[in-house]
Design a protein around this motif. Structure first.
Motif, PDB file in Angstrom:
ATOM      1  N   GLN A  21     -61.757   1.202  52.523  1.00  0.00           N
ATOM      2  CA  GLN A  21     -60.441   0.475  51.912  1.00  0.00           C
ATOM      3  C   GLN A  21     -60.315  -1.075  52.172  1.00  0.00           C
ATOM      4  OE1 GLN A  21     -57.543   3.053  53.490  1.00  0.00           O
ATOM      5  NE2 GLN A  21     -58.706   4.842  53.198  1.00  0.00           N
ATOM      6  N   ASP A  22     -61.092  -1.857  52.369  1.00  0.00           N
ATOM      7  CA  ASP A  22     -61.104  -2.972  52.472  1.00  0.00           C
ATOM      8  C   ASP A  22     -61.128  -3.813  51.116  1.00  0.00           C
ATOM      9  OD1 ASP A  22     -60.868  -3.050  55.402  1.00  0.00           O
ATOM     10  OD2 ASP A  22     -63.234  -3.101  55.458  1.00  0.00           O
ATOM     11  N   LYS A  23     -59.961  -4.326  50.603  1.00  0.00           N
ATOM     12  CA  LYS A  23     -60.077  -4.698  49.367  1.00  0.00           C
ATOM     13  C   LYS A  23     -60.803  -6.130  49.321  1.00  0.00           C
ATOM     14  CE  LYS A  23     -55.916  -5.288  47.881  1.00  0.00           C
ATOM     15  NZ  LYS A  23     -54.697  -5.955  47.407  1.00  0.00           N
ATOM     16  N   VAL A  83     -58.651  -3.820  40.567  1.00  0.00           N
ATOM     17  CA  VAL A  83     -58.704  -4.104  42.331  1.00  0.00           C
ATOM     18  C   VAL A  83     -60.092  -3.421  42.818  1.00  0.00           C
ATOM     19  CG1 VAL A  83     -57.435  -3.914  44.294  1.00  0.00           C
ATOM     20  CG2 VAL A  83     -56.119  -4.249  42.172  1.00  0.00           C
ATOM     21  N   ALA A  84     -60.863  -4.100  43.462  1.00  0.00           N
ATOM     22  CA  ALA A  84     -62.052  -3.891  43.813  1.00  0.00           C
ATOM     23  C   ALA A  84     -61.738  -3.540  45.486  1.00  0.00           C
ATOM     24  CB  ALA A  84     -63.115  -4.753  43.500  1.00  0.00           C
ATOM     25  N   SER A  85     -62.380  -2.482  45.941  1.00  0.00           N
ATOM     26  CA  SER A  85     -62.285  -2.193  47.509  1.00  0.00           C
ATOM     27  C   SER A  85     -63.684  -1.625  47.908  1.00  0.00           C
ATOM     28  CB  SER A  85     -60.999  -1.226  47.932  1.00  0.00           C
ATOM     29  OG  SER A  85     -59.922  -1.870  47.474  1.00  0.00           O
ATOM     30  N   ASP A 140     -59.644   5.261  38.235  1.00  0.00           N
ATOM     31  CA  ASP A 140     -60.204   4.905  39.767  1.00  0.00           C
ATOM     32  C   ASP A 140     -61.514   5.221  39.487  1.00  0.00           C
ATOM     33  OD1 ASP A 140     -57.750   4.307  40.872  1.00  0.00           O
ATOM     34  OD2 ASP A 140     -57.325   6.194  41.699  1.00  0.00           O
ATOM     35  N   ARG A 179     -60.742   8.855  49.110  1.00  0.00           N
ATOM     36  CA  ARG A 179     -61.592   7.934  49.683  1.00  0.00           C
ATOM     37  C   ARG A 179     -62.355   8.482  51.076  1.00  0.00           C
ATOM     38  NH1 ARG A 179     -59.078   1.886  48.470  1.00  0.00           N
ATOM     39  NH2 ARG A 179     -58.390   2.167  46.612  1.00  0.00           N
ATOM     40  N   SER A 193     -59.321  -8.994  43.341  1.00  0.00           N
ATOM     41  CA  SER A 193     -58.637  -8.261  42.527  1.00  0.00           C
ATOM     42  C   SER A 193     -58.590  -9.470  41.290  1.00  0.00           C
ATOM     43  CB  SER A 193     -57.311  -8.065  42.971  1.00  0.00           C
ATOM     44  OG  SER A 193     -56.217  -7.917  42.047  1.00  0.00           O
ATOM     45  N   TYR A 204     -62.839   1.000  42.462  1.00  0.00           N
ATOM     46  CA  TYR A 204     -62.371   0.296  41.602  1.00  0.00           C
ATOM     47  C   TYR A 204     -61.038   0.998  41.086  1.00  0.00           C
ATOM     48  CZ  TYR A 204     -65.838  -3.604  41.439  1.00  0.00           C
ATOM     49  OH  TYR A 204     -66.678  -4.698  41.790  1.00  0.00           O
ATOM     50  N   GLU A 205     -59.771   0.156  40.970  1.00  0.00           N
ATOM     51  CA  GLU A 205     -58.741   0.623  40.359  1.00  0.00           C
ATOM     52  C   GLU A 205     -58.686  -0.203  39.141  1.00  0.00           C
ATOM     53  OE1 GLU A 205     -55.533   0.668  43.261  1.00  0.00           O
ATOM     54  OE2 GLU A 205     -56.708   0.970  44.692  1.00  0.00           O
TER      55      GLU A 205
END
Length: 159
Positions: free
Chosen positions: A49-51, A43-45, A92, A5, A54, A117-118
């Motif tokens: 790295q700010d989520k 999980v979307a960030s 990912d 990232r 989810s 997006y994970e």
């Protein structure tokens, strides 16, 4: 820095979706096909790295039809599923702004943000399964209606 990232909110990768396979489901699985309905947790960030969302928090996976999802979900999600995803697969997605929310503000997502997006493909409902159940159900109704007409005809002749 988290694996792969960028440290800034500006997406550092080229203007192209990047998909990394984290885990694979069963080696003998059949990937999702056009027309199948998929159940996808994510999980979307932001790339910073700010989520921001989810599906695990809501308990409800995202559901869409593969191929038709292009108009209903972010194209990157549809593209990831179409890239031979199977039940249990985790990937990912590194999504540049032009393939995410674009160069606009969307809720907590800042303007011009790359996204990460994970995703995990929880379940695939095969289009063929739906057709088969619809066909069987339709056949049962036709047989029921036929038997009813036969019985009515017999009753009419007997009485």
């Amino acid at each position: 820095m988290v694996r792969g990232r960028p440290q800034t909110s500006r997406f550092a990768l080229p203007e192209k979706l990047k998909i990394e396979v984290k885990t694979r489901g069963s080696p003998d699985c059949v990937p999702a096909q056009l027309g199948d309905t998929v159940f996808l947790h994510f999980v979307a960030s932001m790339a910073s790295q700010d989520k921001f969302f989810s599906t695990y928090m809501t308990g409800n996976p995202l559901t869409f039809e593969v191929g038709a999802g292009k108009d209903k979900v972010m194209p990157a999600l549809n593209e990831a599923v179409e890239s031979d995803m199977c039940e249990g697969d985790e990937r990912d997605l590194f999504i540049p702004p032009n393939q995410g929310y674009g160069y606009q503000i969307f809720g907590d997502v800042k303007e011009d943000s790359g996204l990460v997006y994970e995703i995990k493909l929880e379940k695939i409902e095969r289009k063929s399964q739906w057709k088969l159940s619809t066909c069987i159900f339709g056949a049962k109704i036709q047989i029921h209606n036929y038997m009813r007409s036969v019985l009515a005809s017999l009753a009419h002749r007997l009485f």
